[in-house]
Design a protein around this motif. Structure first.
Motif: not given
Length: 147
Positions: A100-103, A141-147, A122-126
């Protein structure tokens, strides 16, 4: 008396708004017919493919009113929904990463509309997801729908 009712209604609305959480389900093992009313006598709107995530808006007896990724609402028999959670990729070229890391190294690129199984809600950005080919990784999380 009217002021009291108005204040009570405002408090109830605020309490329900802060406690509201999105409830998502997935269309079960077989495709399902979605209706315009909570009855098989209602008009048939479309067929939802198996695995399609839907947002539960309202429950009425054995029926659930759901919203799809496009915002369309319809009714479905509760028995046709699964607790298993899927998400849909909503942004083109979304990357699944090893951690769960952009790098982190990208292990897969998912196109818009691809279904992914939600492994860890789990909530959060990933979020942790699994592709039907068995590839497991993290996606924003912003790349998907359904959470």
């Amino acid at each position: 008396m009217n002021v009291f009712r108005l204040a009570a209604a405002a408090l109830l609305m605020m309490a329900s708004a802060t406690g509201a959480a999105f409830d998502f389900k997935t269309v079960g093992a077989a495709p399902a017919i979605l209706y315009d009313a909570p009855s098989v006598k209602g008009g048939k709107l479309f067929i939802a493919p198996r695995g399609m995530p839907v947002e539960v808006v309202l429950s009425y007896a054995d029926w659930v009113k759901v919203r799809d990724i496009g915002g369309d609402m319809a009714w479905i028999d509760t028995k046709l929904l699964s607790a298993r959670r899927n998400v849909v990729v909503r942004n083109p070229n979304a990357r699944l990463r090893a951690t769960a890391d952009e790098a982190a190294p990208a292990i897969m690129t998912a196109d818009k509309g691809v279904l992914l199984e939600l492994v860890d809600p789990q909530g959060g950005n990933w979020i942790k997801v699994r592709h039907r080919d068995g590839i497991t990784g993290f996606i924003k999380a912003v790349d998907v729908w359904g959470i």
